[in-house]
Design a protein around this motif. Structure first.
Motif, PDB file in Angstrom:
ATOM      1  N   HIS A 155       0.826  -1.211   0.000  1.00 42.49           N
ATOM      2  CA  HIS A 155       0.000   0.000   0.000  1.00 42.49           C
ATOM      3  C   HIS A 155       0.861   1.261   0.000  1.00 42.49           C
ATOM      4  O   HIS A 155       0.494   2.259  -0.625  1.00 42.49           O
ATOM      5  N   ASP A 209      -1.308   4.454  -1.366  1.00 47.05           N
ATOM      6  CA  ASP A 209      -2.687   4.365  -0.887  1.00 47.05           C
ATOM      7  C   ASP A 209      -2.924   5.155   0.395  1.00 47.05           C
ATOM      8  O   ASP A 209      -4.047   5.583   0.659  1.00 47.05           O
ATOM      9  N   THR A 246      -8.408   5.817  -1.135  1.00 49.43           N
ATOM     10  CA  THR A 246      -7.951   4.449  -0.844  1.00 49.43           C
ATOM     11  C   THR A 246      -7.407   4.279   0.576  1.00 49.43           C
ATOM     12  O   THR A 246      -7.078   3.162   0.963  1.00 49.43           O
TER      13      THR A 246
END
Length: 122
Positions: free
Chosen positions: A86, A91, A97
């Protein structure tokens, strides 16, 4: 301490099973999103199977703590890799996200707590 270990193990096993089953079957939005971000279908399926195996190990670890500790530590390593994934994709900086990317952060804390309580209940 044993009751806390059982509760954390069951909680983490349920979370792991819920996260791993769609990946192992390659069904749903999560596997599709992982494939769209560069992972192969085989890698996604392997991650799902590892999560399912961790769930089984956590449940069995209620009766045999060394297996539960190993499963919790393995799950923590898998979740740390997910956090790295991530981070790589940015993200945590994207508000769209960030919510989904925070799940591995929370789950790694549960995995560490499960391993610690299982170790202390031996």
């Amino acid at each position: 301490m044993y009751i806390a270990a059982v509760i954390l193990s069951i909680l983490l096993a349920l979370l792991s099973l819920a996260a791993g089953a769609p990946k192992a079957q390659l069904k749903g939005d999560v596997p599709d999103g992982l494939v769209a971000k560069g992972l192969s279908s085989a890698q996604v399926r392997l991650i799902g199977l590892a999560e399912i195996a961790a769930a089984a190990g956590l449940v069995a670890g209620i009766w045999w703590q060394p297996l539960g500790i190993a499963a919790a530590v393995g799950m923590a390593v898998l979740l740390l890799a997910a956090i790295g994934y991530h981070v790589k994709w940015g993200d945590y900086g994207d508000t769209a996200t960030r919510g989904a990317a925070m799940a591995p952060v929370l789950f790694v804390l549960v995995a560490v707590a499960a391993a610690a309580t299982l170790a202390a209940s031996r």
